[in-house]
Design a protein around this motif. Sequence first.
Motif, PDB file in Angstrom:
ATOM      1  N   HIS A  57       0.817  -1.206   0.000  1.00  0.00           N
ATOM      2  CA  HIS A  57       0.000   0.000   0.000  1.00  0.00           C
ATOM      3  C   HIS A  57       0.852   1.257   0.000  1.00  0.00           C
ATOM      4  O   HIS A  57       1.738   1.415   0.843  1.00  0.00           O
ATOM      5  CB  HIS A  57      -0.942   0.000   1.206  1.00  0.00           C
ATOM      6  N   LEU A  58       0.547   2.145  -0.925  1.00  0.00           N
ATOM      7  CA  LEU A  58       1.190   3.446  -1.001  1.00  0.00           C
ATOM      8  C   LEU A  58       0.796   4.245   0.230  1.00  0.00           C
ATOM      9  O   LEU A  58      -0.392   4.347   0.554  1.00  0.00           O
ATOM     10  CB  LEU A  58       0.728   4.178  -2.270  1.00  0.00           C
ATOM     11  N   GLU A  59       1.798   4.798   0.917  1.00  0.00           N
ATOM     12  CA  GLU A  59       1.501   5.590   2.105  1.00  0.00           C
ATOM     13  C   GLU A  59       1.820   7.061   1.939  1.00  0.00           C
ATOM     14  O   GLU A  59       1.232   7.895   2.609  1.00  0.00           O
ATOM     15  CB  GLU A  59       2.229   5.021   3.328  1.00  0.00           C
ATOM     16  N   ASP A  60       2.753   7.388   1.034  1.00  0.00           N
ATOM     17  CA  ASP A  60       3.112   8.796   0.882  1.00  0.00           C
ATOM     18  C   ASP A  60       3.728   9.046  -0.485  1.00  0.00           C
ATOM     19  O   ASP A  60       4.371   8.169  -1.062  1.00  0.00           O
ATOM     20  CB  ASP A  60       4.107   9.214   1.975  1.00  0.00           C
ATOM     21  N   ILE A  61       3.507  10.253  -0.984  1.00  0.00           N
ATOM     22  CA  ILE A  61       4.203  10.758  -2.163  1.00  0.00           C
ATOM     23  C   ILE A  61       4.783  12.093  -1.735  1.00  0.00           C
ATOM     24  O   ILE A  61       4.072  12.950  -1.217  1.00  0.00           O
ATOM     25  CB  ILE A  61       3.266  10.937  -3.371  1.00  0.00           C
ATOM     26  N   ARG A  62       6.081  12.253  -1.920  1.00  0.00           N
ATOM     27  CA  ARG A  62       6.748  13.486  -1.509  1.00  0.00           C
ATOM     28  C   ARG A  62       7.684  13.956  -2.613  1.00  0.00           C
ATOM     29  O   ARG A  62       8.040  13.166  -3.502  1.00  0.00           O
ATOM     30  CB  ARG A  62       7.497  13.291  -0.191  1.00  0.00           C
ATOM     31  N   PHE A  74       7.784   7.842  -4.147  1.00  0.00           N
ATOM     32  CA  PHE A  74       6.608   7.071  -3.774  1.00  0.00           C
ATOM     33  C   PHE A  74       7.019   6.111  -2.662  1.00  0.00           C
ATOM     34  O   PHE A  74       7.834   5.216  -2.898  1.00  0.00           O
ATOM     35  CB  PHE A  74       6.075   6.283  -4.975  1.00  0.00           C
ATOM     36  N   SER A 117      -3.520   2.426  -3.285  1.00  0.00           N
ATOM     37  CA  SER A 117      -3.671   3.603  -2.424  1.00  0.00           C
ATOM     38  C   SER A 117      -4.877   3.422  -1.511  1.00  0.00           C
ATOM     39  O   SER A 117      -5.283   4.345  -0.811  1.00  0.00           O
ATOM     40  CB  SER A 117      -3.841   4.880  -3.259  1.00  0.00           C
ATOM     41  N   THR A 126      -5.060   4.311   2.091  1.00  0.00           N
ATOM     42  CA  THR A 126      -3.737   4.353   2.705  1.00  0.00           C
ATOM     43  C   THR A 126      -2.984   5.603   2.246  1.00  0.00           C
ATOM     44  O   THR A 126      -2.002   6.000   2.857  1.00  0.00           O
ATOM     45  CB  THR A 126      -2.914   3.107   2.351  1.00  0.00           C
ATOM     46  N   TYR A 127      -3.463   6.197   1.150  1.00  0.00           N
ATOM     47  CA  TYR A 127      -2.939   7.474   0.653  1.00  0.00           C
ATOM     48  C   TYR A 127      -4.147   8.344   0.329  1.00  0.00           C
ATOM     49  O   TYR A 127      -5.065   7.892  -0.358  1.00  0.00           O
ATOM     50  CB  TYR A 127      -2.070   7.264  -0.591  1.00  0.00           C
ATOM     51  N   THR A 159      -1.090   2.480  -8.818  1.00  0.00           N
ATOM     52  CA  THR A 159      -1.452   3.858  -8.529  1.00  0.00           C
ATOM     53  C   THR A 159      -0.869   4.734  -9.622  1.00  0.00           C
ATOM     54  O   THR A 159       0.288   4.580 -10.012  1.00  0.00           O
ATOM     55  CB  THR A 159      -0.937   4.285  -7.146  1.00  0.00           C
ATOM     56  N   ARG A 179      10.306   1.901  -2.103  1.00  0.00           N
ATOM     57  CA  ARG A 179      10.017   3.179  -2.761  1.00  0.00           C
ATOM     58  C   ARG A 179      10.511   3.203  -4.207  1.00  0.00           C
ATOM     59  O   ARG A 179      11.413   2.475  -4.587  1.00  0.00           O
ATOM     60  CB  ARG A 179      10.561   4.351  -1.972  1.00  0.00           C
TER      61      ARG A 179
END
Length: 190
Positions: A57-62, A74, A117, A126-127, A159, A179
């Motif tokens: 599960h994707l948790e963050d995009i920065r 990712f 996500s 999750t995102y 995603t 990532r």
Amino acid sequence: MRGIRAAVAVLVVAGATLGTAASTAGAAPAEGSRAAVVCPTGWGSGAKGGAAVGAEHLEDIRTGQHECYDRVVFDVPGGGQLDYHVQYVDRFYADPSGKYIPVAGGAILEIRVGAWSFDLEAGVPTYPGVVGKPLPGVNISGYSTFRDTRFGGTFEGQTQVAVGVRARLPFRVLQLDDRVVVDVAHSWTS
């Protein structure tokens, strides 16, 4: 005698010049000055992909800014090596709806990462991305290359995100444990 004095004088001047050159060659740059940065080249702008088994599960995009490129990351904790596909597209469409999503910039980089996500079992995201909207928590104002971000959604474990860039510039993709990193160069040359 005169020839010897002249030769000695030449040697003294040459020695002083060499000594000065040697002492300044190893000197640190003056305060406030920066050493010239050599940026990588040769990344290209063609599609890039990498396959891996399994998705989490994707948790963050920065995002981040560097001297030579802008970066989007990712984060997928526990994802290991992730599947990805990155390419320039003429227009950005959400998969599977086919909904057109406008993206600002001179070019659009579509990024697909093998991670959900949304947690189907728990029934929660999750995102927090919303289809068609900018990426939550990402502020790219003042970036050299990035102009816009848009969330495309998640479908069948992929995603989808679009990054609007200033122009079609070279990029690279780094596949790391947990990532995927996409760097877009500020220019075609160093």
